[in-house]
Each structure stands twice: as structure tokens, then as C-alpha cells.
Design an enzyme around this catalytic site. Sequence first.
Site, PDB file in Angstrom:
ATOM      1  CD1 TRP A  69     -13.230  -2.557 -17.588  1.00 30.10           C
ATOM      2  CD2 TRP A  69     -11.924  -1.447 -16.161  1.00 30.10           C
ATOM      3  NE1 TRP A  69     -13.435  -1.201 -17.779  1.00 30.10           N
ATOM      4  CE2 TRP A  69     -12.647  -0.509 -16.923  1.00 30.10           C
ATOM      5  CE3 TRP A  69     -11.014  -0.974 -15.198  1.00 30.10           C
ATOM      6  CZ2 TRP A  69     -12.502   0.874 -16.743  1.00 30.10           C
ATOM      7  CZ3 TRP A  69     -10.869   0.404 -15.016  1.00 30.10           C
ATOM      8  CH2 TRP A  69     -11.604   1.308 -15.789  1.00 30.10           C
ATOM      9  CE  LYS A  86     -17.966   2.152 -15.615  1.00 33.74           C
ATOM     10  NZ  LYS A  86     -17.010   1.140 -15.249  1.00 33.74           N
ATOM     11  CG  ASP A  88     -14.795  -5.295 -11.603  1.00 30.04           C
ATOM     12  OD1 ASP A  88     -15.899  -4.734 -11.427  1.00 30.04           O
ATOM     13  OD2 ASP A  88     -13.826  -4.727 -12.159  1.00 30.04           O
TER      14      ASP A  88
END
Length: 360
Positions: A102, A196, A172
Site C-alpha cells: 500500500w 476494512k 493511511d
Amino acid sequence: MTRIFNFAAGPAVLPEPVLQQAAAEMLDWHGSGMSVMEMSHRGKEFVSIAEQAEADLRELMAIPANYKVLFVQGGATLQFAAVPMNLLRGKASADYVNTGEWAKKAIKEAKRYGKVNIVASAEDRNFSYAPVQSAWKLDADAAYVHYTSNETIGGVEFHWVPDTGSVPLVADMSSHILSRPVDVSKFGLIYAGAQKNIGPAGLTIVIVRDDLIGQASPITPSVLDYRVQADNGWMPNTPATYAVYIAGLVFQWLKQQGGLKKIEEINRAKAALLYDFLDETEFYYSPVEKSDRSLMNVPFRLRNEELNDEFLKLAKQNKLLELKGHRSVGGMRASIYNAMPVEGVKALVAFMREFQTKHG
Ligand SMILES: *Cc1c(COP(=O)(O)O)cnc(C)c1O
């Protein structure tokens, strides 16, 4: 009806009471005669849902008054672009920490808008750890410092908050937001995709300090401009109304669980069940440095990878689903977000033990 234990990384498990309440309110929300999906985002019913959701999130995370909370769309991936567009503020470059899949995506996108300095990287050991602060080569003139506080694919979590001095820290937090308390005041900006640990896909949460708003690059699309979002109560256009509603129910559920301190205790206990087992067996192992293991995403491997397919097949027969690791890293991964009941983790460990006895 059969519910399974869903260990998917995202979209992921939601609290069952939330799904039940949503089902009960599906056709007629609070006597409105409408489903939330059918409501005008400007009507008083939906506005009350939106205000309550934001207030509950602020309360849960103890978000200071000088931060805006924005419920936007486009996923964390769109924030990979929105962050540099809004936060570069005419400065020459931004600092990024490369911790895995990511982080790499955030870096790649940011490079389209400005100069990116990689100030620390865990690539030397296959992204299996969180680089210590003393290894970060920070630039005092950077526009901001970006890091991925929980790498969903690698299962690497920062259990500490970096100190970047007066340079705004951007995180993030997609896969571990709301899993434990964080001191929001240490951050310039926090963002997280909802699917998530919050609610349905389609909603992204941005928490941004007031002084970082209002200096977006002129090419910034207006819905990506934090000032436009903030000035219009995050409704310059239609928000992801139903996703906001479900997220709001999840916030209420979190409050009923006792808030984030309590959730952290539960999450620690759940993760310990799995990691303690991984550490006691020779049959499986965790590829992640002990101090940096994620409480939310637990990658693990079988020493004999030839048994992977059999493992997944039998797991599924035992109603344990979505345990296959991300295609980029292989192996297995159990995502055990807030909504995964402890019974699910116990069932997984019991299954892993049994599988080992049969094949070890
Ligand atoms: C899932 C994830 C993303 C991407 O989210 P999208 O909503 O699909 O854009 C980004 N960062 C992290 C840490 C993630 O877990």
C-alpha cells in the site's frame, strides 16, 4: 441461514447486530416510510444520520475541534492523489515511508503530482518490519510525511506514532482505524477506506487539521479539494449515503462495546490467541518481525506450502473463509478486524491445530 467466519481483508466482516438493525430498518427507517437508500442527502432524516455519525466518530477517536472530519468517496486510493494535491502547498517535495504494497501505491500516485523522497524503507527484508524512527532520513522542508500505519497485505503495524516535528504527519490508517485509541493531535491528516474496519465500501474517512485546508493545487478536482468538502459539510455532491448510515451504526456498536480502549483489549486478546499459537508450532510460522505484527491482519505460512490448497479446502468446510494470502505475497492471512468475534479466532486456531495433527 448459515453465517461463516469471514477473514477477508476487505470488504470485510461487519458486526452482526449492525446487519440485523439495518435489516430491520431496511423498508422504513424510524417511521419515515423510506429506506435510508431512498432518502435525499439534504433531507432532515439523512442529515440527522450524517450528523450523528460524525459526532460519534469524533467522540470515539477524541478528535480535537481544530480538525475537520470528511466522509468522502473514491477509496483510500483516491486519497493517494488527494493528499499531494492538497498538502504539497507549493513545496518542493514530500517524504514517504515505504513499508509494502500500500505504501508503494501511495508513492507511485504521489509522484504524479510532486517530488517524493523515500525516507525509510523495509524492502531490504521483504517488508516484514516497520523501520525504526532513527532510520528515517526526514527532510525538514518536506510538505508532509506519509506512512502506512498498518500494511494490510504484509501484516506490519506501527505500534508507535512517528515524530516529524513541525512537518505534518499523514497516515493511511485504512486497515486499523478504530482498532485502538490514537492521539489525533499528532497527525496532520488521517485517512481510511471504510471497507476494512468501519463499514461498506464506497465511503472514505478523512480527518484533516484546519491549517492544512485551503491550499490545494489549482488542478485539484473540486470534490477532492478539502476546502470544498469542509465548506459544504462534506456534501458538495451526493455522499455515499447508505455507507455513511452503516458506518454510523458501527460507531454506535463500538460505543456499546465500551469505546476504543476496550476494543483494543479485545483485539489484543484475539491477536494473541493466533500469534501465540503460531509461535508455539513448527508447522506454521509468522513472517513478520514480532514487535511490528499487526493486530488486524495476520499473515502466516505453512512450512510445507504444498499443503496450502488442502488447508484452504478444509478450512472452508469448517466455515472459515477468505484465508488465502494476497496474490502478491502468497501464504495465508487472517484479517481479524473489530467485528471478528473471538469465537472466530478460537475456531481458526482449533482448526489449524487439528490440520497440523493430521498433516504434521
Ligand atoms: C485497502 C487499502 C487501500 C485501498 O483502499 P481502496 O478503498 O480500495 O482504495 C489503501 N491502503 C490500505 C492500507 C488498505 O488496506
